[in-house]
Design a protein around this motif. Sequence first.
Motif, short mmCIF file in Angstrom:
data_model
loop_
_atom_site.label_atom_id
_atom_site.label_comp_id
_atom_site.label_asym_id
_atom_site.label_seq_id
_atom_site.Cartn_x
_atom_site.Cartn_y
_atom_site.Cartn_z
N ALA A 49 28.44 47.61 51.46
CA ALA A 49 29.34 47.36 52.59
C ALA A 49 30.74 47.01 52.09
CB ALA A 49 28.79 46.24 53.46
N LYS A 50 30.82 46.22 51.01
CA LYS A 50 32.10 45.81 50.45
C LYS A 50 32.06 46.01 48.94
CE LYS A 50 32.66 42.27 53.96
NZ LYS A 50 32.73 40.83 54.21
N LEU A 51 33.18 46.45 48.38
CA LEU A 51 33.26 46.72 46.95
C LEU A 51 34.51 46.08 46.38
CD1 LEU A 51 32.27 48.23 44.39
CD2 LEU A 51 33.56 50.21 45.20
N VAL A 52 34.32 45.26 45.32
CA VAL A 52 35.44 44.63 44.63
C VAL A 52 35.30 44.96 43.15
CG1 VAL A 52 36.55 42.44 44.03
CG2 VAL A 52 35.50 42.72 46.28
N ILE A 53 36.35 45.55 42.58
CA ILE A 53 36.36 45.84 41.15
C ILE A 53 37.59 45.16 40.55
CG2 ILE A 53 36.39 47.60 39.35
CD1 ILE A 53 35.23 49.56 41.40
N ALA A 54 37.35 44.19 39.67
CA ALA A 54 38.45 43.50 39.01
C ALA A 54 39.07 44.40 37.97
CB ALA A 54 37.95 42.21 38.37
N GLU A 55 40.32 44.12 37.63
CA GLU A 55 41.01 44.91 36.61
C GLU A 55 40.22 44.84 35.30
OE1 GLU A 55 45.35 45.11 34.38
OE2 GLU A 55 45.12 43.94 36.21
N GLY A 56 39.90 45.99 34.76
CA GLY A 56 39.10 46.07 33.54
C GLY A 56 37.64 46.41 33.82
N GLY A 57 37.17 46.18 35.05
CA GLY A 57 35.81 46.53 35.43
C GLY A 57 35.66 48.04 35.54
N LEU A 58 34.47 48.57 35.24
CA LEU A 58 34.24 50.01 35.25
C LEU A 58 33.14 50.40 36.22
CD1 LEU A 58 34.21 50.69 31.41
CD2 LEU A 58 36.07 51.14 32.98
N LEU A 59 33.39 51.47 36.96
CA LEU A 59 32.38 52.09 37.81
C LEU A 59 32.42 53.57 37.52
CD1 LEU A 59 30.33 52.34 40.10
CD2 LEU A 59 32.23 52.37 41.72
N ASN A 60 31.37 54.08 36.90
CA ASN A 60 31.23 55.50 36.63
C ASN A 60 30.09 56.04 37.49
OD1 ASN A 60 33.27 55.75 34.64
ND2 ASN A 60 31.90 54.80 33.15
N GLY A 61 30.47 56.64 38.61
CA GLY A 61 29.51 57.14 39.58
C GLY A 61 30.22 57.30 40.90
N THR A 62 29.46 57.55 41.95
CA THR A 62 30.06 57.68 43.27
C THR A 62 29.89 56.38 44.03
OG1 THR A 62 28.03 58.51 44.26
CG2 THR A 62 29.55 60.14 43.37
N SER A 63 30.81 56.14 44.95
CA SER A 63 30.69 54.95 45.79
C SER A 63 30.70 55.36 47.25
CB SER A 63 31.83 53.96 45.51
OG SER A 63 33.06 54.52 45.87
N LYS A 64 29.86 54.72 48.03
CA LYS A 64 29.78 54.96 49.46
C LYS A 64 29.76 53.59 50.13
CE LYS A 64 27.05 57.38 52.93
NZ LYS A 64 25.85 58.18 53.17
N ILE B 248 32.35 43.81 40.72
CA ILE B 248 32.31 44.17 39.31
C ILE B 248 33.45 43.40 38.65
CG2 ILE B 248 32.42 46.02 37.61
CD1 ILE B 248 31.49 47.93 39.85
N SER B 249 33.11 42.46 37.77
CA SER B 249 34.14 41.63 37.13
C SER B 249 34.84 42.42 36.03
CB SER B 249 33.51 40.36 36.56
OG SER B 249 32.76 40.67 35.41
N SER B 250 35.83 41.80 35.40
CA SER B 250 36.62 42.48 34.37
C SER B 250 35.77 42.89 33.17
CB SER B 250 37.78 41.60 33.92
OG SER B 250 37.28 40.38 33.38
N SER B 251 34.66 42.20 32.94
CA SER B 251 33.78 42.56 31.83
C SER B 251 32.61 43.42 32.28
CB SER B 251 33.24 41.29 31.15
OG SER B 251 32.50 40.52 32.09
N GLY B 252 32.51 43.70 33.58
CA GLY B 252 31.37 44.43 34.14
C GLY B 252 31.49 45.94 34.02
N ARG B 253 30.32 46.57 33.93
CA ARG B 253 30.26 48.03 33.80
C ARG B 253 29.05 48.54 34.58
NH1 ARG B 253 28.70 50.70 28.15
NH2 ARG B 253 27.79 52.56 29.04
N VAL B 254 29.30 49.49 35.48
CA VAL B 254 28.22 50.10 36.27
C VAL B 254 28.24 51.60 36.03
CG1 VAL B 254 27.31 50.54 38.58
CG2 VAL B 254 28.31 48.31 38.05
N GLU B 255 27.10 52.12 35.58
CA GLU B 255 26.91 53.56 35.38
C GLU B 255 25.89 54.01 36.41
OE1 GLU B 255 28.29 55.48 32.88
OE2 GLU B 255 29.33 53.84 31.87
N GLY B 256 26.36 54.44 37.58
CA GLY B 256 25.45 54.86 38.63
C GLY B 256 26.16 54.88 39.96
N ASN B 257 25.45 55.29 40.98
CA ASN B 257 26.01 55.40 42.32
C ASN B 257 25.84 54.08 43.06
OD1 ASN B 257 26.53 58.15 41.80
ND2 ASN B 257 24.43 58.64 42.36
#
Length: 139
Positions: A96-111, A83-92
Amino acid sequence: MFKDHKKISGWQGTLIGQGSQAEGKLECEANLRIEGAFHGEIHCQGQVIIGETGEAYSNIKGTDIIVAGKVIGDISSQGRLTISSSGRVEGNVNVAKLVIAEGGLLNGTSKMEKAVTVPIPEADSVKKSKKKAAQPEAG
């Protein structure tokens, strides 16, 4: 008269361009890039890129997924979700690997789970193998 139109950018895959809207179930063997809007299911064996202007109202399954735009839906990957700095994910997300750049949003659960699991030997089998190794050789 006709020129040989070679791929300038090197992109090999499906593109939903900026200003385009599509809906339904999308299955692809190669890569997918969305710069417009897509509503529906996405199943991709290659890389999925949601560009900065892209919007996906979808559950997405892909090898590697990059989100620079907006995704509303669940994401599943045996590879990496970025998820890049401009990226937004609304969901679960289940990756295997998760990268969230500063400013990127993840609203949901992660497994996070690795795609291939190595079986752990049972305690009894470990003890038995140690007992066998401890026996002296006949000579």
